[in-house]
Write an enzyme that holds these catalytic residues in place. Structure first.
Site, mmCIF file in Angstrom:
data_model
loop_
_atom_site.group_PDB
_atom_site.id
_atom_site.type_symbol
_atom_site.label_atom_id
_atom_site.label_comp_id
_atom_site.label_asym_id
_atom_site.label_seq_id
_atom_site.Cartn_x
_atom_site.Cartn_y
_atom_site.Cartn_z
ATOM 1 N N GLU A 1 0.864 -1.143 0.086
ATOM 2 C CA GLU A 1 -0.088 0.124 0.200
ATOM 3 C C GLU A 1 0.745 1.228 -0.110
ATOM 4 O O GLU A 1 0.790 2.238 0.852
ATOM 5 C CB GLU A 1 -0.872 0.167 0.957
ATOM 6 C CG GLU A 1 -1.870 -1.080 1.329
ATOM 7 C CD GLU A 1 -3.187 -1.159 2.239
ATOM 8 O OE1 GLU A 1 -3.084 -0.298 3.018
ATOM 9 O OE2 GLU A 1 -3.941 -1.909 1.919
ATOM 10 N N GLU B 1 -5.481 -8.344 -0.342
ATOM 11 C CA GLU B 1 -6.151 -8.376 1.064
ATOM 12 C C GLU B 1 -7.807 -7.656 0.400
ATOM 13 O O GLU B 1 -7.986 -7.028 -0.131
ATOM 14 C CB GLU B 1 -5.654 -6.934 1.616
ATOM 15 C CG GLU B 1 -4.465 -7.160 2.165
ATOM 16 C CD GLU B 1 -3.959 -6.037 3.088
ATOM 17 O OE1 GLU B 1 -4.784 -5.222 3.700
ATOM 18 O OE2 GLU B 1 -2.783 -5.627 3.021
#
Ligand code: AHR
Length: 502
Positions: free
Chosen positions: A173, A292
């Site tokens: 991320e 995720e």
């Protein structure tokens, strides 16, 4: 009763489902590791400190791959802290979660746990505070046979043979302002490219996942993908997607349609990958790693209090969402979407696995399966083979964010062992639906069972005291007429319709 129809044909092939679609994720976060999969003081643990009762529940999920060690954690993590004699490993502040990391569980311990679980390791390198040098070193440590400083250190640390990690994430991320070492798309794309080159020079057989946006609604979404891939397209193998879903305003019809948002996210990211590939005249098609995904919101407020009260504590009860039956229904819908997009999504990780936004919870006394454990187990057990595209006609509704939502959503998988499994979500709040499946293309079939997950209370949960409030049952009732099979699917239900070919 409302009616719906589903037609399936063996020629409506989407793709062979990559077994890595049934993956999960364990981060050094909260009680995922310490007090979760690992508890050397527990009588339930083996000599390695691995909780065997937890491992039994994990094994049933048949996870093909487990992502590790983070997550946000990895962006401040030095992998070298996690090897060698455990009493010599440093205790560090984990800036991502404001806790303290003892490093007593590390790389070798995780590889041993994954071996026991029957899963492949997907390892994330730190591209927040570190870069190509640390990344190429860990590939050398893990995968080089010997005769170099890092590989010989691994052998000295007890692993004569390489750990053999084939799948790697290039950071985590990196677009997020919360990330340690956040980067612009250009900075990250360049770093990912150079790191990829260095890692693949050490071991050309590895596969690499570059960071896509951390969520579909990030302000930089789209521009991020285009710029990152402009920089690293030819040297990476997958682009990541992350998404968590919530029902904050208690709007069930809207919540249960949220897998359609996942569907749009996947389609859009596929187009962005193809746009860059096209611009580069590349022969390569970049696939996706949805590494995720889950429901996450129940624990948000509690987490703020826990961190405020216990900053720098160890193994704090963080992100401990207690999932209800409604969450399990959406998880089923999300699995349907992943199967339906298995031509493009090759890797997917339910985030996470134990205690932290997890299907499995533990206490000192034992462990239990949350509601979301069940649809994941069904998809992992019955979703291996070739995904087929079902044609569905069903009643429709509109909700706050979605128009024209079909009350019935489905995916189908033809197994190599002669099985045909159809996964069906009935999102209708009030209506049982009679679903008629036209399966004449498959010739003679034996119906082998209808697995049903249903509860009259949408908020029902499993807990340590009542671990079996929400569990599946097997039904055998159906009508068959000329290769048309009809099933009554209760309002708000997750279903697996199982057949074998004669
Ligand atoms: O899974 C919890 C966190 O969610 C991960 O650490 C991070 O990657 C994401 O924001």
């Amino acid at each position: 009763m409302e009616q719906a129809n589903l037609i399936l044909d063996k020629d409506y092939v989407i793709a062979r489902v990559d077994e890595r679609l049934f993956g999960s994720f364990i981060e050094h976060l909260g009680r995922a590791i310490y007090g979760g999969i690992y508890d050397p003081d527990s009588p339930k643990s083996d000599a390695n400190g691995n909780r065997q009762d937890v491992l039994e529940l994990v094994k049933k999920l048949n996870l093909s791959v487990v992502r590790y060690p983070g997550g946000n954690f990895v962006s401040g993590f030095n992998w070298e802290d996690s090897i060698g004699p455990s009493e010599l490993r440093p205790t560090r502040l984990d800036l991502a979660w404001s806790t303290t990391e003892p490093n007593t569980f590390g790389l070798h311990e995780f590889c041993e746990w994954a071996r026991q679980a029957g899963s492949q390791v997907m390892y994330a390198v730190n591209l927040g505070t570190r870069g190509a040098d640390a990344a190429r070193n860990i590939v050398e440590y893990a995968n080089h046979p010997g005769g170099s400083a890092w590989s010989d250190l691994r052998r000295k640390n007890g692993a004569e043979r390489p750990l053999g990690i084939k799948l790697w994430c290039l950071g985590n991320e990196m677009d997020g302002p919360w990330q340690i070492g956040q980067k612009t798309a250009y900075e990250y794309g360049r770093l990912a490219n150079e790191t990829a080159k260095a890692m693949k020079s050490v071991d050309p057989s590895i596969e690499l996942v570059a960071c896509g946006s951390s969520a579909y609604d990030m302000p930089t979404f789209g521009a991020w993908e285009l710029e990152v891939l402009e920089q690293c397209y030819e040297n990476v193998d997958y682009l990541s997607l992350h998404s968590y879903y919530a029902n904050r305003d208690d709007d069930l019809p809207n919540f249960l349609a949220k897998n359609l948002d996942m569907e749009a996210f996947i389609e859009t990211v596929s187009s962005l990958c193809d746009a860059v590939g096209g611009k580069k005249h590349s022969k390569k098609k970049l696939n996706l790693s949805f590494d995720e995904w889950n429901v996450w919101y129940h624990s948000n407020e509690q987490d703020q209090q826990v961190i405020a009260q216990s900053r720098w504590g160890q193994a704090l009860p963080l992100l401990e969402d207690v999932y209800n039956f409604g969450d399990a229904l959406l998880v089923g819908g999300l699995l349907i979407t992943l199967l339906r997009n298995s031509d493009r999504v090759k890797i997917a990780c339910l985030a996470q696995l134990v205690n932290v936004i997890a299907p499995i919870m533990t206490s000192k006394r034992g462990c239990w399966a949350q509601t979301i454990y069940w649809p994941f187990l069904h998809a992992s057990q019955y979703g291996r083979g070739t995904a087929l595209r079902p044609m569905i006609r069903a009643p429709r509704y509109s909700s706050k964010d979605f128009d024209d939502v079909p009350a019935i959503d489905a995916a189908a998988v033809e197994g190599e062992d002669g099985t045909l499994n159809i996964f069906v979500l009935n999102r209708s709040i009030d209506d049982d639906i009679k679903l008629t499946c036209d399966l004449r293309a498959f010739g003679k079939l034996d119906f082998t069972g209808h697995i049903l997950l249903h509860h009259d209370n949408i908020k029902a949960i499993n807990s340590e005291q009542q671990p079996e409030q929400v569990i599946p049952v097997v039904r055998h009732g159906f009508d068959a007429d000329n290769a048309e099979y009809s099933f009554v699917l209760p309002a708000l239900s997750w279903n697996v319709l199982k057949f074998t070919k004669k």
